[in-house]
Design a protein around this motif. Structure first.
Motif, PDB file in Angstrom:
ATOM      1  N   GLU A 298       0.826  -1.214   0.000  1.00 37.92           N
ATOM      2  CA  GLU A 298       0.000   0.000   0.000  1.00 37.92           C
ATOM      3  C   GLU A 298       0.860   1.263   0.000  1.00 37.92           C
ATOM      4  O   GLU A 298       0.563   2.226  -0.713  1.00 37.92           O
ATOM      5  N   ALA A 299       1.945   1.275   0.776  1.00 35.79           N
ATOM      6  CA  ALA A 299       2.836   2.442   0.777  1.00 35.79           C
ATOM      7  C   ALA A 299       3.473   2.633  -0.593  1.00 35.79           C
ATOM      8  O   ALA A 299       3.563   3.760  -1.098  1.00 35.79           O
ATOM      9  N   LEU A 300       3.911   1.560  -1.209  1.00 35.50           N
ATOM     10  CA  LEU A 300       4.506   1.643  -2.544  1.00 35.50           C
ATOM     11  C   LEU A 300       3.478   2.103  -3.581  1.00 35.50           C
ATOM     12  O   LEU A 300       3.781   2.917  -4.451  1.00 35.50           O
ATOM     13  N   ARG A 301       2.269   1.598  -3.472  1.00 36.36           N
ATOM     14  CA  ARG A 301       1.210   1.981  -4.417  1.00 36.36           C
ATOM     15  C   ARG A 301       0.916   3.474  -4.305  1.00 36.36           C
ATOM     16  O   ARG A 301       0.858   4.195  -5.305  1.00 36.36           O
ATOM     17  N   ARG A 302       0.748   3.944  -3.083  1.00 39.51           N
ATOM     18  CA  ARG A 302       0.432   5.357  -2.883  1.00 39.51           C
ATOM     19  C   ARG A 302       1.591   6.239  -3.347  1.00 39.51           C
ATOM     20  O   ARG A 302       1.390   7.263  -3.988  1.00 39.51           O
ATOM     21  N   ALA A 303       2.828   5.842  -3.037  1.00 37.95           N
ATOM     22  CA  ALA A 303       3.993   6.601  -3.493  1.00 37.95           C
ATOM     23  C   ALA A 303       4.055   6.635  -5.018  1.00 37.95           C
ATOM     24  O   ALA A 303       4.398   7.664  -5.611  1.00 37.95           O
ATOM     25  N   SER A 304       3.688   5.539  -5.659  1.00 38.28           N
ATOM     26  CA  SER A 304       3.734   5.485  -7.129  1.00 38.28           C
ATOM     27  C   SER A 304       2.743   6.456  -7.751  1.00 38.28           C
ATOM     28  O   SER A 304       2.951   6.927  -8.869  1.00 38.28           O
ATOM     29  N   LEU A 305       1.669   6.769  -7.042  1.00 42.03           N
ATOM     30  CA  LEU A 305       0.688   7.737  -7.527  1.00 42.03           C
ATOM     31  C   LEU A 305       1.136   9.172  -7.248  1.00 42.03           C
ATOM     32  O   LEU A 305       0.845  10.083  -8.025  1.00 42.03           O
ATOM     33  N   LEU A 306       1.829   9.381  -6.142  1.00 42.31           N
ATOM     34  CA  LEU A 306       2.252  10.730  -5.749  1.00 42.31           C
ATOM     35  C   LEU A 306       3.414  11.256  -6.578  1.00 42.31           C
ATOM     36  O   LEU A 306       3.428  12.427  -6.953  1.00 42.31           O
ATOM     37  N   GLY A 307       4.404  10.435  -6.824  1.00 35.50           N
ATOM     38  CA  GLY A 307       5.613  10.878  -7.513  1.00 35.50           C
ATOM     39  C   GLY A 307       5.343  11.649  -8.795  1.00 35.50           C
ATOM     40  O   GLY A 307       5.824  12.781  -8.956  1.00 35.50           O
ATOM     41  N   PRO A 308       4.563  11.102  -9.717  1.00 37.69           N
ATOM     42  CA  PRO A 308       4.309  11.817 -10.968  1.00 37.69           C
ATOM     43  C   PRO A 308       3.489  13.094 -10.783  1.00 37.69           C
ATOM     44  O   PRO A 308       3.497  13.962 -11.653  1.00 37.69           O
ATOM     45  N   ALA A 309       2.802  13.242  -9.655  1.00 36.25           N
ATOM     46  CA  ALA A 309       1.986  14.437  -9.409  1.00 36.25           C
ATOM     47  C   ALA A 309       2.807  15.593  -8.841  1.00 36.25           C
ATOM     48  O   ALA A 309       2.320  16.717  -8.778  1.00 36.25           O
ATOM     49  N   LEU A 310       4.045  15.331  -8.441  1.00 33.30           N
ATOM     50  CA  LEU A 310       4.894  16.379  -7.880  1.00 33.30           C
ATOM     51  C   LEU A 310       5.437  17.258  -9.000  1.00 33.30           C
ATOM     52  O   LEU A 310       5.455  16.858 -10.167  1.00 33.30           O
ATOM     53  N   PRO A 311       5.898  18.471  -8.667  1.00 31.27           N
ATOM     54  CA  PRO A 311       6.386  19.395  -9.699  1.00 31.27           C
ATOM     55  C   PRO A 311       7.500  18.770 -10.549  1.00 31.27           C
ATOM     56  O   PRO A 311       8.345  18.028 -10.037  1.00 31.27           O
ATOM     57  N   GLN A 312       7.494  19.071 -11.829  1.00 29.11           N
ATOM     58  CA  GLN A 312       8.550  18.621 -12.730  1.00 29.11           C
ATOM     59  C   GLN A 312       9.820  19.419 -12.466  1.00 29.11           C
ATOM     60  O   GLN A 312       9.763  20.557 -12.014  1.00 29.11           O
ATOM     61  N   GLY A 313      10.962  18.844 -12.745  1.00 30.83           N
ATOM     62  CA  GLY A 313      12.221  19.561 -12.621  1.00 30.83           C
ATOM     63  C   GLY A 313      12.829  19.554 -11.239  1.00 30.83           C
ATOM     64  O   GLY A 313      13.881  20.157 -11.027  1.00 30.83           O
TER      65      GLY A 313
END
Length: 97
Positions: free
Chosen positions: A37-52
């Motif tokens: 569950e922690a890995l799943r949630r992190a996998s959703l958050l990472g791409p939503a963070l600012p680019q660059g």
């Protein structure tokens, strides 16, 4: 034990794949493996963070995942708890004027 499905090949997902291979005791005999569950949630958050940004991804001792970065506003950390709940910490950059 259920493992997370494979991630797309990017540095962020490569890091999550590495974390998914950790086993209990990874930290000198202590440290719980990151939960699915922690890995799943992190996998959703990472791409939503600012680019660059330079994003650092670490396991937590309790079985969660920590996402950390800094930007012009300060230093930030999102801790994904083993059950998928989130904790956000921001240390604002000092404004000099």
């Amino acid at each position: 034990m259920t493992k997370h499905p494979p991630y797309p090949p990017t540095p962020f997902y490569d890091r999550l794949t590495d974390l998914s291979k950790l086993e209990d005791g990874w930290l000198d005999g202590y440290g719980k493996a990151p939960t699915v569950e922690a890995l799943r949630r992190a996998s959703l958050l990472g791409p939503a963070l600012p680019q660059g940004i330079t994003l650092y991804v670490y396991p937590t001792e309790g079985g969660g995942v920590s996402l950390e970065w800094a930007d012009q506003y300060g230093a930030h950390q999102i801790e994904v708890m083993p059950d998928g709940l989130l904790s956000l910490m921001t240390v604002e950059q000092e404004v000099r004027g």
